[in-house]
Scaffold this active site. Structure first.
Site, PDB file in Angstrom:
ATOM      1  N   HIS A 172      13.513   2.070  -3.739  1.00 47.18           N
ATOM      2  CA  HIS A 172      12.548   1.067  -4.170  1.00 47.18           C
ATOM      3  C   HIS A 172      13.189  -0.092  -4.927  1.00 47.18           C
ATOM      4  O   HIS A 172      12.606  -1.175  -5.045  1.00 47.18           O
ATOM      5  CB  HIS A 172      11.472   1.725  -5.037  1.00 47.18           C
ATOM      6  CG  HIS A 172      10.150   1.028  -4.993  1.00 47.18           C
ATOM      7  ND1 HIS A 172      10.021  -0.321  -4.710  1.00 47.18           N
ATOM      8  CD2 HIS A 172       8.894   1.493  -5.168  1.00 47.18           C
ATOM      9  CE1 HIS A 172       8.744  -0.653  -4.734  1.00 47.18           C
ATOM     10  NE2 HIS A 172       8.037   0.425  -5.000  1.00 47.18           N
ATOM     11  N   SER A 285     -13.177 -10.197  -1.145  1.00 46.15           N
ATOM     12  CA  SER A 285     -12.267  -9.850  -0.052  1.00 46.15           C
ATOM     13  C   SER A 285     -12.454  -8.386   0.328  1.00 46.15           C
ATOM     14  O   SER A 285     -13.010  -7.581  -0.433  1.00 46.15           O
ATOM     15  CB  SER A 285     -10.817 -10.080  -0.468  1.00 46.15           C
ATOM     16  OG  SER A 285     -10.445  -9.154  -1.483  1.00 46.15           O
ATOM     17  N   ASP A 408       4.104  -1.678  16.992  1.00 46.00           N
ATOM     18  CA  ASP A 408       4.119  -1.121  18.350  1.00 46.00           C
ATOM     19  C   ASP A 408       5.524  -1.249  18.926  1.00 46.00           C
ATOM     20  O   ASP A 408       6.010  -2.350  19.167  1.00 46.00           O
ATOM     21  CB  ASP A 408       3.094  -1.876  19.207  1.00 46.00           C
ATOM     22  CG  ASP A 408       3.051  -1.387  20.652  1.00 46.00           C
ATOM     23  OD1 ASP A 408       3.816  -0.468  21.010  1.00 46.00           O
ATOM     24  OD2 ASP A 408       2.250  -1.938  21.425  1.00 46.00           O
TER      25      ASP A 408
END
Length: 469
Positions: A172, A285, A408
Site C-alpha cells: 500500500h 451522488s 475484461d
C-alpha cells in the site's frame, strides 16, 4: 458451501515475470501520501472469470495472461521493483532495475469430485454469505522483510471447467486503489488487443498509461514527509527502518457478503430525500446515497451505544491538489474526510437523512482546498493507534468510479470482484455493479449474527416505506 479440504488450492507453478521490453532503471522516493501506509497490511483484490474449457485455459488463456502481463509491466516497471530504506536516506525508496520481476503463482482449485468443483466456483463468485477465510488461498503473499519489500504479487487459480480467479497483493505504500485499477485495466486491454497491438501501438491510449512525472510537483507545505518518516523511525526505534508490515487478524468466523443497489433503487433513495426535505444543500451522488444507507443499516444492526458515530470517507486528491495532478498519477494520492452524526439521530426515524446530511457536509468540505490536509500531521499516529474513547468509527474503501467490472481480459467481464482486505480493516467496500446499469455494490465482512441482522435491515428498507425504520 465450505470445502472439506483444509487447503483446496494446489500450486502448479511459481514463475517470475519481467517487464518486456526491459524498462530503464527507475527510482521513486516516496511522497507523504505513500509514507502514510508504510507498514500497513498489503491491499488484496480478487477477480473471478468464467471459462468452461480447462484445455483452452492452459493452451490459450494462461499464455496470453502471462505475455500481456510482461508487456504491461513495461509501463508499470516499479511494480517489479523493491522498497528499501537505505541508512543514508531520510525516507524509503522504490527502485526498479533491469532483472527485477513480479511473482506469479499458477494454482488449481480441486475437490473430491467434479460436482463439488462446480459448486465451489459458483459459491466463491456469488454474493452469498461465505466465511471470509474461504478466499485466503486465492491470493498470494508479498515477500516482505525488515530490509526489503516487494511491491506486487499475483496468483491465477484455475477452477477446472468452470473458470479462474486472479488474486493480487500490493504494497500500500507504493500505490493506491486508483493506480492498481489502472494497472489491471491496462493489463486487460493489452491482453484483449494483443494481436492488434503488435502491428499498431497507437491502440494503447495515453489514458491507460501511468504518469510518473507529477510526483515532482506534489507540494509538501507542512513538511509531512519528514514528520511521517520520523514517526515510523521512532515506532519501535530509534532509527527503526523496518519495512515489515503489520499482520492484522480478522475475527474468527467472519462472514463476507456483497449487497447491490440497482440504479432504480438508488433513484428511490434520491427521490425519498427530495420528498422529505429541501435537498439543494445535499450531495446526492450514488456513492453518498448508498454510503448513507449502508452506514445506518450497520449502526442499527450493531445497536451502537456510543454517543457519536464516525465514518471515514476515502477521497482521491489528484484533481483536488493545487496544482492538480494527472488522473493517472502512479502512487498514493488519497486522503479523506470524516462524517460524524449523533447515534440517536442515526437510530431514529429519519436516520437515513441524518446520515446523508453528515456525509454531504464532509464531502462538500473537500471543495475547500484549505481543509484537504487539515490535521494531516497526526494521520500516521491516528492510523497506528486504537481509537480512544467510546465513539464508533467506520471507514470506506474503493469507489464505484473505478469501474472495476470493466476489467475484461478478452473473455468477458468479471463474474465477481472482491476487496479481501476489508476483513481485516473492517471497511465498507464500494464498486460499480457487475450487472452494470449504474448500480453500486457494497462489500462487508461481519460476524455471522450481525450479517444476518444487517441483511434483513438492508432488504426491508429498500422494499418498504419509510426507509430503514
Amino acid at each position: 458451501m465450505a470445502n472439506p479440504n483444509p487447503n483446496p488450492v494446489k500450486v502448479v507453478e511459481v514463475c517470475r515475470v519481467a517487464p518486456e521490453p526491459a524498462s530503464a532503471s527507475k527510482s521513486l522516493p516516496l511522497t507523504f501520501f505513500d509514507l502514510l501506509w508504510l507498514r500497513f497490511e498489503p491491499f488484496q483484490r480478487l477477480f473471478f472469470y468464467e471459462a468452461s474449457n480447462t484445455a483452452l485455459f492452459f493452451k490459450s488463456i494462461l499464455p496470453r495472461l502471462k505475455t500481456s502481463l510482461s508487456l504491461t509491466l513495461h509501463h508499470f516497471s516499479p511494480l517489479a521493483g523493491n522498497l528499501t530504506w537505505p541508512e543514508d536516506s531520510p525516507k524509503p525508496i522504490l527502485s526498479y532495475v533491469k532483472g527485477n520481476t513480479v511473482s506469479l503463482t499458477i494454482a488449481e482449485y480441486y475437490s473430491n469430485d467434479d460436482d463439488a468443483g462446480h459448486d465451489h466456483f459458483h459459491c466463491l463468485s456469488s454474493s452469498d454469505f461465505l466465511e471470509a477465510k474461504e478466499y485466503y488461498s486465492l491470493v498470494p503473499q508479498l515477500d516482505v522483510s525488515h530490509d526489503r519489500a516487494t511491491t506486487l504479487a499475483l496468483q491465477i487459480t484455475l477452477f477446472p471447467n468452470r473458470g479462474f480467479s486472479i488474486g493480487t497483493a500490493m504494497h500500500h505504500a507504493v500505490l493506491d486503489g486508483n493506480s492498481l485499477t489502472l494497472f489491471f485495466k491496462l493489463w486487460a486491454h493489452i491482453c484483449r488487443h494483443h494481436e492488434q497491438l503488435e502491428t499498431s501501438s497507437s491502440l494503447l491510449a495515453d489514458d491507460l498509461k501511468p504518469c510518473y512525472t507529477d510526483r515532482l510537483v506534489i507540494e509538501d507545505p507542512l513538511g509531512l514527509e519528514a514528520i511521517y518518516s520520523k514517526q515510523w523511525l521512532d515506532m519501535g526505534g530509534p532509527n527503526n527502518r523496518s519495512l515489515k508490515v503489520w499482520e492484522i487478524k480478522s475475527p474468527p468466523g467472519s462472514i463476507r457478503a456483497t449487497f447491490e443497489f440497482t440504479k432504480a433503487k438508488i433513484q428511490t433513495l434520491r427521490q425519498h430525500v427530495k420528498s422529505v426535505m429541501n435537498s439543494d444543500s445535499l450531495h446526492l451522488s450514488a456513492f453518498a446515497l448508498t454510503c448513507a444507507y449502508t452506514w445506518v443499516c450497520l449502526v442499527k444492526a450493531e445497536e451502537t451505544k456510543c454517543e457519536k458515530v464516525f465514518i471515514y470517507l476515502s477521497a482521491d486528491y489528484r484533481s483536488r491538489l493545487d496544482p492538480p495532478i494527472s488522473a493517472n498519477y502512479f502512487g498514493n494520492c488519497t486522503g479523506g474526510c470524516a462524517a460524524v452524526a449523533e447515534t440517536k439521530g442515526l437510530l431514529g426515524e429519519d436516520g437515513f437523512v441524518v446520515a446523508l446530511k453528515a456525509i454531504s457536509e464532509a464531502i462538500m468540505g473537500l471543495k475547500n482546498e484549505g481543509v484537504l490536509l487539515d490535521g494531516a500531521e497526526s494521520w500516521v499516529s491516528k492510523l497506528c493507534t486504537d481509537v480512544q474513547g467510546s465513539d464508533r468509527i467506520f471507514s470506506t474503501a474503493g469507489s464505484p468510479r473505478f469501474g472495476i467490472y470493466e476489467t475484461d481480459f478478452g473473455w468477458g467481464r468479471p463474474k465477481r470482484t472482491e476487496v479481501l482486505t476489508i476483513d481485516k480493516t473492517g471497511s465498507i467496500s464500494f464498486s460499480d455493479s457487475k450487472n452494470g446499469g449504474g448500480g453500486v455494490e457494497v462489500g462487508l465482512v461481519l460476524e455471522e449474527h450481525l450479517m444476518g441482522v444487517f441483511a434483513s435491515l438492508f432488504a426491508k428498507g429498500l422494499l418498504h416505506r419509510p426507509l430503514i425504520n
